[in-house]
Design an enzyme around this catalytic site. Structure first.
Site, PDB file in Angstrom:
ATOM      1  N   HIS A  68       1.853  -1.394  -5.125  1.00 31.13           N
ATOM      2  CA  HIS A  68       1.975  -2.454  -6.133  1.00 31.13           C
ATOM      3  C   HIS A  68       0.933  -3.549  -5.900  1.00 31.13           C
ATOM      4  O   HIS A  68       0.198  -3.946  -6.808  1.00 31.13           O
ATOM      5  CB  HIS A  68       3.387  -3.043  -6.056  1.00 31.13           C
ATOM      6  CG  HIS A  68       3.679  -4.114  -7.051  1.00 31.13           C
ATOM      7  ND1 HIS A  68       4.657  -3.986  -8.012  1.00 31.13           N
ATOM      8  CD2 HIS A  68       3.144  -5.341  -7.243  1.00 31.13           C
ATOM      9  CE1 HIS A  68       4.697  -5.093  -8.753  1.00 31.13           C
ATOM     10  NE2 HIS A  68       3.785  -5.931  -8.282  1.00 31.13           N
ATOM     11  N   GLU A  69       0.846  -4.012  -4.672  1.00 32.20           N
ATOM     12  CA  GLU A  69      -0.091  -5.099  -4.373  1.00 32.20           C
ATOM     13  C   GLU A  69      -1.544  -4.615  -4.434  1.00 32.20           C
ATOM     14  O   GLU A  69      -2.445  -5.392  -4.774  1.00 32.20           O
ATOM     15  CB  GLU A  69       0.218  -5.682  -2.993  1.00 32.20           C
ATOM     16  CG  GLU A  69       1.647  -6.167  -2.797  1.00 32.20           C
ATOM     17  CD  GLU A  69       2.106  -7.156  -3.851  1.00 32.20           C
ATOM     18  OE1 GLU A  69       1.248  -7.830  -4.479  1.00 32.20           O
ATOM     19  OE2 GLU A  69       3.324  -7.260  -4.070  1.00 32.20           O
TER      20      GLU A  69
ATOM     21  N   HIS B 207      -2.762  -4.921  -7.890  1.00 36.18           N
ATOM     22  CA  HIS B 207      -3.172  -6.312  -8.123  1.00 36.18           C
ATOM     23  C   HIS B 207      -4.578  -6.556  -7.572  1.00 36.18           C
ATOM     24  O   HIS B 207      -5.401  -7.220  -8.217  1.00 36.18           O
ATOM     25  CB  HIS B 207      -2.204  -7.283  -7.444  1.00 36.18           C
ATOM     26  CG  HIS B 207      -0.877  -7.387  -8.125  1.00 36.18           C
ATOM     27  ND1 HIS B 207      -0.720  -7.280  -9.484  1.00 36.18           N
ATOM     28  CD2 HIS B 207       0.369  -7.629  -7.620  1.00 36.18           C
ATOM     29  CE1 HIS B 207       0.553  -7.435  -9.797  1.00 36.18           C
ATOM     30  NE2 HIS B 207       1.234  -7.648  -8.678  1.00 36.18           N
TER      31      HIS B 207
END
Length: 267
Positions: free
Chosen positions: A164-165, A168
């Protein structure tokens, strides 16, 4: 001792960047609830096992149980961080998703490794509105990726959080995102949609067996939307859930269909 309030957890393990909040935004947040042993039944000055048996006996309120959990994560910080780092190292070396994203970040002149993917304890907050605020990780353009060691359940959960990160991070390198929402919240909404969609955290097995959501129709889309809205709400410039929902709806069609750097939703 009868419970005085029932803390409610915000959507599980919401992951968001860690920008610096303005003073004005901080004053708009509900005040943080501090422990009062006379009210909650939890006394941090006594042995942990005494408090544990008081919880089993129903002598600690839900608020006190929250503070007890926080005291135990603080006491076990070193153990949790060591376990988190072992899981992180394994994911960086062996996870197909993490390795693919790492290569794509490097192709944009970025770098993600043990030096800037760090494990730390992330204290939870109980606010006066009865909500428990937790996060499983965060991304900072200036510092890298944070994994909240005390919230990591297992190796698979860390893999989802790290992926997820990393989405980003890729988005930031590719488009130079407006993380805090100083201009508007569309950038934040788009990257949260993409991160929830591509990381694997909304796949059917995770939603069904971990979170107890057995809905078959639109389950994946509902999970992505819910988690994106919750993460946008964590931005200091977001006023309320109405603004967060509006931002997500504005970019939904274009961002939900954008699977870059993957060819399709992999997990």
């Amino acid at each position: 001792m009868a419970p005085t309030q029932s803390p409610r957890a915000v959507p599980e393990a919401v992951s968001s960047p860690t920008p610096t909040s303005s003073a004005a935004a901080a004053t708009d947040l509900p005040p943080i609830v501090k422990n009062d042993p006379a009210r909650t039944g939890f006394d941090p000055q006594t042995k942990w096992w005494v408090n544990y048996f008081k919880i089993l006996a129903g002598q600690v309120t839900p608020e006190g149980q929250f503070h007890y959990r926080e005291s135990r994560t603080a006491a076990n910080e070193a153990r949790d961080c060591k376990r988190c780092e072992d899981y992180r190292d394994f994911a960086l070396q062996h996870s197909p998703t993490v390795r693919f994203l790492r290569e794509k970040v490097e192709a944009l002149n970025g770098r993600l490794d043990q030096d800037n993917v760090v494990c730390r304890r992330c204290p939870a907050r109980l606010t006066a509105d009865g909500e428990v605020h937790r996060q499983s990780g965060g991304f900072s353009p200036d510092h890298g990726i944070l994994i909240c060691a005390n919230e990591v359940r297992d190796r698979g959960h860390l893999e989802d959080t790290l992926a997820h990160e990393m989405v980003h991070a890729w988005d930031h390198l590719r488009w130079k995102m407006d993380w805090t929402g100083d201009k508007d919240l569309k950038h934040a909404a788009c990257t949260e949609i993409r991160a929830s969609m591509l990381s694997g955290e909304c796949r059917w097995t995770r939603e069904s067996f971990t979170r107890g959501n057995w809905t078959l129709t639109q389950q994946f889309q509902d999970c992505v939307r819910k988690r994106a809205v919750a993460s946008v709400m964590a931005r200091p410039r977001c006023k309320d859930d109405v603004q967060a929902v509006k931002a997500v709806n504005q970019v939904w069609d274009s961002c939900y269909s954008d699977t870059r750097p993957f060819d399709e939703v992999y997990r």
